[in-house]
Structures are given as structure tokens and as C-alpha cells.
Write an enzyme that holds these catalytic residues in place. Structure first.
Site, PDB file in Angstrom:
ATOM      1  CD  GLU A  70      10.837 -51.203  32.468  1.00 13.61           C
ATOM      2  OE1 GLU A  70      11.007 -50.975  31.266  1.00 13.61           O
ATOM      3  OE2 GLU A  70       9.772 -51.568  33.016  1.00 13.61           O
ATOM      4  CG  ASP A  71      11.865 -46.187  32.328  1.00 11.12           C
ATOM      5  OD1 ASP A  71      12.808 -47.274  31.788  1.00 11.12           O
ATOM      6  OD2 ASP A  71      10.654 -45.854  31.916  1.00 11.12           O
TER       7      ASP A  71
END
Length: 711
Positions: free
Chosen positions: A77-78
Site C-alpha cells: 500500500e505505501d
């Protein structure tokens, strides 16, 4: 190395093998490198969050793959790391777990609500494949809630509300009481900080005053069990802040009333011992009638088992007692996580079976739901099971949410039974399907092969399963009605070219489908039925004719479409003029609504007639059936009981009364506006004729275009 990191690898995960510890460590180091330079809002290095999530899971003795996924849960996600990369480095299982917890790209969605709903839908699918996904997600959310104070108050409240609506109930549904309690209390403090603080202070103050009496009650219970030579562990039970607040709010009780109840838990070695201890405490103090619950014989939906009883204690104080085994205590606190904590206890796997059954139900709902927002609505309903227990005619126990009806029961037994139920017997007495069920009742469902779900059921069903299946059926029914209407309109248009649908050339049909960007002829007919496309233009494309004024004229001379009254939701009757069989009628094609029927002299249709493409020549079928709504205006003299007399006359002529509005014109005359259901103009004429026989009636007229309503 961070102090927490050193402690984690040395002391917290020594229940797994050294080889697996090394694998968890390599996942941690990879995540640390991937998150290098990233910080949390608190200013701490980002890696402290995955480490804290892994520590929460380690307290549950979770397996090494889950710990690895916890370390890596934010890298997809990051950071630039992909699922494929994780699968190569750490294996497919770990990559699947990380992907299941990762959110979808928010840019795909129009709103935050839609993004949250779609993320939850994705997570549900991942949970169904592997239950460990939800354990990682709950640990992630728990740590985020613990560190929520660094965010703005608005963001704190938004995240806390989402947690309270979704994640705390999921923890409860999976039997993870410890996680649920902490999440609820953290949410309470974030949403209502002042209320939470006031209750916290009051509890602290009251605790000192209660200590002496608590010790006395505990000692008397322990002495009683010793006299009976029953081995048990007695402990006081703390109420958590949010549950106290909820009781004060829902039961309208004061803080003092809630604190006046003294709660204890008695832990024993066997199920047999539970009932023996129950007998002993009932001999010690009188039980409150009707307040005993046996969740051992009939466990809750999340697998919770315990005996609950309330006693009149010394000085008349109420004492709440829960009696359970050590295995039940583990199940109550850790739910599905107890599977990893107590691997030797095979019975704990029952909770896994229950969790998987619930997830199977969620997946079923997901298939029936039209979109992610509808799915999340069903899921929220399903997450708050305040249960009742009812019996099938064969004596099987079914667990349903409180306020469930016979329709909910029918769908709980089987979707086919729900779809075809027509009536029910409750404890051998015939009852309406909308009757709310009570604990201990025996329900028998009567069904018919020709029966179908009724849209009115949506007004009273409470289970997500019933609601989603009814909606799914209605959507499918509406779709088939739309397709059938479109086919009839297309057949009419094709008739001007001396063609029928089954005579269409395959090549021309394929070309037309590409032209109109649809996959099938049914889809094209659905668009015609919904008013998105004009039937004669589609007919021209299908017979490969060019659009000329002659062709338009030919198409315009098609046979009028016959209205049968059985078309269902796809044909609607305009509320401005209330057409009924016998009235001359005109059809208006409204995008999305399909065909709207007006009387030919309706003021609203006159302005649209110029746009020939939006109008359709229609007529009533000779065998038209059904009940049609009209409005009547009756002016009559004021007299006692006249409305009842008027209603009796109308119903005696097989007309149904949908609405009565009464307005006083002056002291002597009242004006009554009636909304009635009639079969046709002849039926209406007979009803009006009968109304006029009343001496007090001065004028009866049918209301047309009562107000200039929009289409």
C-alpha cells in the site's frame, strides 16, 4: 536495533521455532528497509507500527506466517513493492495475507464511503480464503486506535465511527472479546472524550467504595463452593466504559444503578462442574426469576459458551454470575485466536467452523449485492446479532437476530423456502409472515411453487440474508420485465419492415450489437425497455436499412403496443392523470424508468407529444387485468359517520381504498379526496353511481391533472 525490536525477537515469539523466528526477522528487516524515511504522524519511524501489530498478534500465539504478514502489511500500500515481489521472497501464503489486508487505490472511487465499502468487500473475500487476514486487520486497527491522539479531532471521530460500526462488531462476531472491548473503549474516548472521562472518574471513585462488599460476596461464594467440595476459581468482573455508557443510554439507567450490580466469573474444569456450581450458588442466594441463560447448551453465534444467572445477594444487592470452563474462558476472550493459543483443545475448532459459516454467508450476500455500498449495508445488519432461538418442526434449533420474522426464518432454513413462502404457523397457529418471533417458538413455513418474494417483505425482514435475496430476486425480475417490454417494442417496430425477431440475419444482428455497444440482443432489448434507445432506430440497424424519412414514416405506422397490466415494475402509470383501462392512452419513454402511461388528454403529455421519438402509441389489451389507481373528489354534507358509510359502499363494490383526505369546505360541506383501486372505467362508473345514491353527497368527480406533477 530498537528496544521494542530486541524484546520482540528475544522474548515475545519464543513459542515458534528458531527457523521461523529467522523468517519473521527477515520480513521485519525487509519492511524496515522498504519504509526507510517514512514516519508516522507521531514522528516515530514507520516501522514501529508493523512491529506493534506483530506484537499484538504474538500475544495470541499466532503462527509465523501471520507475523511475517503483519511486518509487511503496509509495504504494498505505501511503497513500490508488489505482491509478486513478496511472493518470490516470502512465499505465496504471506503475499496473499498482505494483499488481503492492503487497501485498494482510492483514486478508483467517487467518494470515501465507496472506497471504504469496496475495501471491506475485498477484505471479506480475502478473509473467506484465510481467516488470518482479519486477525492481522484487527491488530492493525487496534494499534491505530491506540495511537489515534496524534490526528485531528475530525479524523479521530471518523476512524473511530468506522471502527465502532465495522471492526469492533467483527471482533465480537469472531468471539474476540478482549479486542472488541479495547476497540470500543478507545472509540468511545475518541467520539465522546468528555463523557468517557466522566465515566472513568466515576468508576474510579466508586471502585473504592465497593471494594469491601465485593470481597465479602466473593468470600461467601468461595466458602460455599468449599463446603460443597467444588474446585473453582472466583474472580470479580470489571464492566468496561463503553458497555456502561450503552446501558445508561439504551436502558435509561443511572450510573449508580449500573454500578450497584456486582459481577463475578467462576471458572471450573468441566461442563458438569458448571451445572454443579450453578446449583450451589442458587442455594446460597435466591436467583432472580427469568434471568438465567444457558449458553452452554445453546451457544451464541460467535461460539460463546457460559451459564449466566442473576442472584439477590446480601443486603438485596443484585449479583451477576457467569460460570464457564477454562476452555470456554479462552474462547470468550480470544475467539478464533484461541485456536493458536490452545492447539491441544480440539473443541476450540468449532469456533473456526462458525466463523467460516458466517464468512460463507457474507460471500453469498456479496454475490447478491448490486454494489459495495449495498453489501456494506447488509454486512452491518449481520454484525449486530442480538439473538433469539427458535425451533423447526423437526426440533432443530435456529439462531436468529432479535425482531426476526417468519420470512427471516424461512431464508435461514433455505433460500428456496424463503423465496416460495406464503404463510406460517407459529406454535401450530396460523400467523402473518410479518409476525416477530419470540424465544422458544416452533415455526412451520407453508410454501407454494408458484410463489415469489414480495417487495413489501423488505419493510419488515431484519436478517441480511433475507434482505439481500429479496432484493436480488426483485432486480432479476425487473430485468426480465424490462427485456420482455423491449422485445415487444422491438417486435412492433420490426413489423413495419415485415420482420420478426427470430427472422433477423445473424451478421446484421452482430453488426448492430457492435454499433450500440452491447453484448447481446437481450441487453439491447433492455435498453429499449428502459427508454435508453428508440425501438425503430434499433429495428433499422437490425434489418440493415438506412434512416430515411420514408422508413421513419413506416416505422411510425406500427401497430400500437398493447398494455396488459401484468408487466410489473417496468411500466408505470402517471400519477398526474391516473390512467385506467378504457381511457385513451399515450406512452412516454423515460430514460431509466421505461414506459410511463398517461391519458391522451393529460396536460403533462401534451407538451411532450411534439417529440415523437419520446412517445409511443399504446392501447389497452383486451384481456387487461389488475387494479389501477384513480382519484375521486366527493363533496358532501357534514354528518356523523358519513366517512365510514362512504368506505362501506366503496368496498362493497370490490374497490380498494388506498387513501382518504378530508378537507372542510365550509360549515355545511366537506370535500373528501379518495384514492381508490379499480379494474377499469366501467368498474369506476359503478362505484361513482353507488356513491351518488347517498343523500348527503352533492357532487362526485374524477380528478385528472389535479396538480402539475413532473414526469
Amino acid at each position: 536495533m530498537l528496544p521494542a525490536e530486541e524484546d520482540f525477537f528475544k522474548n515475545r515469539i519464543n513459542y515458534i521455532s528458531p527457523e521461523h523466528i529467522d523468517q519473521v526477522k527477515s520480513a521485519y528487516l525487509y519492511a524496515k528497509e522498504a519504509h526507510e524515511g517514512q514516519q508516522r504522524r507521531s514522528g516515530e519511524p514507520y516501522i514501529t507500527h508493523p512491529l506493534a501489530v506483530a506484537e499484538i498478534l504474538a500475544n495470541m500465539n499466532i503462527d509465523y506466517q501471520s507475523l511475517m504478514a503483519a511486518m509487511l502489511h503496509d509495504v504494498i500500500e505505501d511503497t513500490a513493492v508488489t505482491k509478486h515481489t513478496l511472493a518470490k521472497l516470502f512465499g505465496e501464503k504471506v503475499a496473499e495475507l498482505v494483499d488481503g489486508v492492503s487497501k485498494l487505490d482510492r483514486l478508483q472511487f467517487e467518494s470515501l464511503a465507496e472506497a471504504q465499502a469496496e475495501n471491506l468487500r475485498k477484505m471479506t473475500m480475502a478473509m473467506a480464503k484465510d481467516l488470518r487476514v482479519i486477525l492481522i486487520k484487527l491488530a492493525d486497527r487496534l494499534h491505530n486506535m491506540r495511537t489515534l491522539h496524534v490526528l485531528t479531532s475530525e479524523k479521530r471521530r471518523r476512524i473511530a465511527r468506522e471502527t465502532l460500526e465495522i471492526y469492533a462488531p467483527i471482533a465480537n462476531r469472531l468471539g474476540m472479546n478482549d479486542v472488541r472491548v479495547e476497540l470500543e473503549d478507545l472509540c468511545f474516548a475518541a467520539i465522546y472524550p468528555m463523557r468517557a472521562e466522566r465515566i472513568r472518574r466515576a468508576v474510579k471513585l466508586a471502585r473504592g467504595n465497593r471494594r469491601e462488599l465485593l470481597e465479602k460476596i466473593k468470600k461467601s461464594i468461595e466458602n460455599c463452593l468449599q463446603r460443597e467440595t467444588l474446585q473453582a476459581e472466583v474472580c470479580g468482573r470489571e464492566k468496561h466504559l463503553y458497555s456502561m455508557y450503552q446501558k445508561m443510554k439504551s436502558k435509561h439507567k443511572s450510573f449508580a444503578e449500573i454500578m450497584d450490580v456486582y459481577a463475578f466469573r467462576i471458572i471450573v474444569d468441566s461442563v458438569d462442574m458448571c451445572y454443579r456450581v450453578l446449583g450451589a450458588v442458587h442455594n446460597l442466594y435466591k436467583p432472580v426469576p427469568g434471568r438465567f441463560k444457558d449458553y452452554i447448551a445453546i451457544p451464541k453465534s460467535n461460539g460463546y459458551q457460559s451459564l449466566h444467572t442473576i442472584l439477590f445477594g446480601m443486603h438485596g444487592v443484585p449479583i451477576e454470575i457467569q460460570i464457564r470452563t477454562h476452555a470456554m474462558e479462552a474462547m470468550a476472550n480470544y475467539g478464533i485466536a484461541a485456536h493458536w493459543l490452545y492447539k491441544s483443545e480440539e473443541k476450540l475448532d468449532v469456533n473456526h467452523v462458525r466463523a467460516r459459516e458466517w464468512l460463507k454467508g457474507l460471500l453469498d450476500m456479496q454475490k447478491q449485492a448490486g454494489n459495495s455500498l449495498e453489501f456494506i449495508e447488509h454486512m452491518k445488519v449481520d454484525l449486530f446479532p442480538d439473538e433469539i432461538y427458535v425451533f423447526t418442526p423437526n426440533g432443530e434449533i435456529l439462531e436468529l437476530p432479535k425482531n426476526s420474522t417468519a420470512v427471516d426464518f424461512a431464508y435461514a432454513v433455505h433460500t428456496g423456502i424463503g423465496n416460495s413462502c406464503v404463510a406460517c404457523r407459529i406454535d401450530r397457529r396460523v400467523a402473518p409472515l410479518s409476525t416477530q418471533l419470540q424465544n422458544g417458538q416452533t415455526i412451520e413455513v407453508m410454501r407454494s411453487d408458484s410463489a415469489h418474494p414480495n417487495p413489501a417483505w423488505l419493510n419488515f425482514v431484519v436478517t441480511a440474508k433475507a434482505r439481500s435475496h429479496i432484493r436480488h430476486y426483485l432486480k432479476q425480475k425487473h430485468q426480465s420485465e424490462v427485456v420482455n417490454l423491449g422485445k415487444r417494442m422491438l417486435s412492433n417496430a420490426l413489423a413495419s419492415f415485415h420482420k420478426e425477431i427470430h427472422q433477423l440475419d445473424e451478421q446484421h444482428t452482430k453488426k448492430a450489437l457492435i454499433q450500440f455497444n452491447v453484448k447481446s440482443l437481450d441487453e439491447l432489448c433492455a435498453e429499449i425497455g428502459l427508454g435508453v434507445r428508440m425501438a425503430y432506430l434499433v429495428a433499422m440497424a437490425l434489418v440493415n436499412k438506412s434512416e430515411t424519412s420514408q422508413e421513419k414514416a413506416a416505422a411510425a405506422k406500427t401497430k400500437p403496443l398493447a398494455i396488459k397490466g401484468t408487466e410489473g415494475l417496468v411500466i408505470s402509470y402517471a400519477k398526474c392523470c391516473h390512467p385506467i383501462p378504457g381511457d385513451p392512452i399515450t406512452g412516454h419513454l423515460s430514460v431509466g424508468r421505461g414506459l410511463v402511461v398517461h391519458t391522451s388528454n393529460c396536460k403533462n403529455i401534451l407538451g411532450i407529444l411534439e417529440n415523437k421519438e419520446k412517445c409511443l402509441e399504446i392501447t389497452w389489451d383486451e384481456a387487461v387485468s389488475g387494479e389501477f389507481t384513480i382519484e375521486l373528489k366527493v363533496e358532501l354534507e357534514n354528518a356523523r359517520g358519513i366517512i365510514a358509510e362512504l368506505a362501506t359502499i366503496i368496498t362493497s363494490y370490490d374497490a380498494s381504498i388506498e387513501k382518504i383526505d378530508l378537507a372542510e369546505k365550509d360549515e355545511r360541506i366537506s370535500s373528501v379526496r379518495l384514492t381508490l383501486g379499480v379494474k377499469n372505467r366501467v368498474h369506476l362508473a359503478n362505484v361513482i353511481k353507488k356513491i351518488r345514491t347517498l343523500n348527503v353527497v352533492e357532487r362526485v368527480s374524477r380528478i385528472k391533472n389535479y396538480s402539475q406533477k413532473k414526469l
